[in-house]
Design a protein around this motif. Sequence first.
Motif, PDB file in Angstrom:
ATOM      1  N   ILE A 226      26.725 -82.580  41.355  1.00  0.00           N
ATOM      2  CA  ILE A 226      25.701 -82.152  40.394  1.00  0.00           C
ATOM      3  C   ILE A 226      26.328 -81.227  39.353  1.00  0.00           C
ATOM      4  CG2 ILE A 226      23.647 -80.702  40.101  1.00  0.00           C
ATOM      5  CD1 ILE A 226      22.558 -81.841  42.682  1.00  0.00           C
ATOM      6  N   ASN A 227      27.149 -80.306  39.807  1.00  0.00           N
ATOM      7  CA  ASN A 227      27.779 -79.352  38.881  1.00  0.00           C
ATOM      8  C   ASN A 227      28.721 -80.039  37.903  1.00  0.00           C
ATOM      9  OD1 ASN A 227      26.439 -77.200  39.939  1.00  0.00           O
ATOM     10  ND2 ASN A 227      28.119 -76.411  41.153  1.00  0.00           N
ATOM     11  N   THR A 233      22.232 -83.128  30.367  1.00  0.00           N
ATOM     12  CA  THR A 233      21.826 -81.898  31.043  1.00  0.00           C
ATOM     13  C   THR A 233      20.425 -82.044  31.625  1.00  0.00           C
ATOM     14  OG1 THR A 233      23.188 -80.589  29.543  1.00  0.00           O
ATOM     15  CG2 THR A 233      21.463 -79.417  30.740  1.00  0.00           C
ATOM     16  N   THR A 234      19.558 -82.756  30.919  1.00  0.00           N
ATOM     17  CA  THR A 234      18.173 -82.933  31.397  1.00  0.00           C
ATOM     18  C   THR A 234      18.149 -83.652  32.742  1.00  0.00           C
ATOM     19  OG1 THR A 234      17.118 -82.890  29.218  1.00  0.00           O
ATOM     20  CG2 THR A 234      16.006 -84.146  30.934  1.00  0.00           C
ATOM     21  N   VAL A 235      18.930 -84.706  32.897  1.00  0.00           N
ATOM     22  CA  VAL A 235      18.940 -85.435  34.170  1.00  0.00           C
ATOM     23  C   VAL A 235      19.532 -84.559  35.273  1.00  0.00           C
ATOM     24  CG1 VAL A 235      19.887 -87.438  35.388  1.00  0.00           C
ATOM     25  CG2 VAL A 235      18.998 -87.698  33.065  1.00  0.00           C
ATOM     26  N   ARG A 236      20.609 -83.836  34.954  1.00  0.00           N
ATOM     27  CA  ARG A 236      21.202 -82.929  35.946  1.00  0.00           C
ATOM     28  C   ARG A 236      20.188 -81.869  36.376  1.00  0.00           C
ATOM     29  NH1 ARG A 236      23.335 -77.969  36.063  1.00  0.00           N
ATOM     30  NH2 ARG A 236      23.117 -77.692  33.811  1.00  0.00           N
ATOM     31  N   ASN A 237      19.486 -81.287  35.420  1.00  0.00           N
ATOM     32  CA  ASN A 237      18.500 -80.260  35.740  1.00  0.00           C
ATOM     33  C   ASN A 237      17.322 -80.830  36.529  1.00  0.00           C
ATOM     34  OD1 ASN A 237      20.008 -78.297  34.521  1.00  0.00           O
ATOM     35  ND2 ASN A 237      18.803 -78.219  32.632  1.00  0.00           N
ATOM     36  N   TYR A 297      14.152 -70.525  38.073  1.00  0.00           N
ATOM     37  CA  TYR A 297      13.753 -69.815  36.854  1.00  0.00           C
ATOM     38  C   TYR A 297      14.860 -69.929  35.798  1.00  0.00           C
ATOM     39  CZ  TYR A 297      12.120 -66.000  33.852  1.00  0.00           C
ATOM     40  OH  TYR A 297      11.688 -65.257  32.791  1.00  0.00           O
ATOM     41  N   GLU A 298      16.102 -69.680  36.188  1.00  0.00           N
ATOM     42  CA  GLU A 298      17.230 -69.759  35.254  1.00  0.00           C
ATOM     43  C   GLU A 298      17.417 -71.184  34.745  1.00  0.00           C
ATOM     44  OE1 GLU A 298      20.507 -68.192  37.425  1.00  0.00           O
ATOM     45  OE2 GLU A 298      19.813 -66.101  37.315  1.00  0.00           O
ATOM     46  N   LEU A 299      17.234 -72.143  35.648  1.00  0.00           N
ATOM     47  CA  LEU A 299      17.386 -73.552  35.254  1.00  0.00           C
ATOM     48  C   LEU A 299      16.314 -73.937  34.230  1.00  0.00           C
ATOM     49  CD1 LEU A 299      18.022 -76.529  37.644  1.00  0.00           C
ATOM     50  CD2 LEU A 299      16.189 -76.655  35.979  1.00  0.00           C
ATOM     51  N   LEU A 300      15.067 -73.532  34.470  1.00  0.00           N
ATOM     52  CA  LEU A 300      13.986 -73.869  33.543  1.00  0.00           C
ATOM     53  C   LEU A 300      14.162 -73.164  32.202  1.00  0.00           C
ATOM     54  CD1 LEU A 300      10.935 -73.827  36.001  1.00  0.00           C
ATOM     55  CD2 LEU A 300      11.957 -75.827  34.898  1.00  0.00           C
ATOM     56  N   GLN A 301      14.715 -71.980  32.219  1.00  0.00           N
ATOM     57  CA  GLN A 301      15.008 -71.295  30.959  1.00  0.00           C
ATOM     58  C   GLN A 301      16.046 -72.077  30.162  1.00  0.00           C
ATOM     59  OE1 GLN A 301      13.624 -68.864  29.422  1.00  0.00           O
ATOM     60  NE2 GLN A 301      12.412 -67.774  30.950  1.00  0.00           N
ATOM     61  N   GLN A 302      17.028 -72.615  30.856  1.00  0.00           N
ATOM     62  CA  GLN A 302      18.033 -73.454  30.177  1.00  0.00           C
ATOM     63  C   GLN A 302      17.389 -74.725  29.633  1.00  0.00           C
ATOM     64  OE1 GLN A 302      20.763 -75.762  32.566  1.00  0.00           O
ATOM     65  NE2 GLN A 302      22.475 -75.252  31.206  1.00  0.00           N
TER      66      GLN A 302
END
Length: 405
Positions: A226-227, A233-237, A297-302
């Motif tokens: 995943i990393n 980026t959207t699919v990874r997130n 939270y950090e992921l959604l902010q990104q």
Amino acid sequence: MLTDAKVRTLKPQEKSYRLLDAERLYIEVRPTGKKIWRFKFTLHGKEGTISFGEYPAVTLVQARKLKDEAKAKLAAGLNPSEEKKKERQEKQLAVKNTFKEIAQEFVLEKMKYKSSDYVERFNTSMQKDIYKEIGGLPITEVTSAHILKIMKNTIQRVQSQPNHGTGEAAANLNRRFIGLVMRYAIVTLRTDNDPTYALRGAIESPEVEHARPLEKHEKAVLREKINSYGGTTTVRNAILTMLYSMLRTVEIRRMEWAFVDFEDKIIKFPKASRRNKQERTMKKNRTHVVPISTQLYELLQQQKTITFDQRYVFASPYKRDCMLSRTTLNKMLTYIGLSEVTAHDFRATASTELNGLGYKSDWIETQLAHADDNKTRASYNHAKYLNDRIKMMQDWANIIDSWKE
């Protein structure tokens, strides 16, 4: 009596004129040059006429045959002119009552409150497999043989595409979609038979492979891949959010920014509502609250920097304001070398591990949004155990992150 040669040489005059053939069949020659076959009849003491069409499209022989058919109707007490109108109306009705026309009407009338994803699947099935076989048929003429052919063709189509499965599930889905249209036609008095009923069980779907928890080595590979994922980026997130949140694939795809509350750190999936024109967001139509861990939270902010100007959190990278396709997340797993893993396995992994660590099963089942046997109680339980689940989901996010260590 007329002859074909004589009819052919008839010339128009200043006024219309008529020439009799026999038994009250005549041809009318108009100033425009048109030559119209007509038959004069008497029924119940009243005279009437019926047109048989224009010469030479209708020949003398054909006109005489139509006259004989009209006489047979008169002998049965039927008005040939009225019968002709009925036949024309029935043909017009048959055109309106084709399978395709009724299927499109069904979408407008009966699927207006279904999710856009479900409607898209219905329309795609119709376009890919169904209309080409029965779309133009009057719905009364659709038979079980037609539908079985559609099902077999669907299997062949799916099997011809790499990594799309064996096709039985798609074939049976097509049968169910056709059945919806047929039963709608029965209710609206356009037909009286559902030919899909006889085909239940005609094609057996392969045994369902239930979700299973990931093996230890699969967890490590998944987290590492995943990393290093080289796609969008959207699919990874989206994949990572599924891991952190324990949501289903469909719920990840349907997640909207309107559901995300950064202040209270929750994602609240609303119940479908006709009044508010809210489409279904959960597999089970109910409100569901998901705690947001620090990692999520950090992921959604990104993700906010990528799609916040669109409706969906994980909007399609290729179509604005559209969801990811149904197969995107599982295709990503195949792409990173985990073809034996499905997105649904994430939920099984979370359930197995959290139960094993002693978290209460009620917390876990609520987080998984599993059905409550009591529907009334379930409708008010969307925030149940929320404080307990907040801690549990933070612990779960930490566990996921430990896989990469």
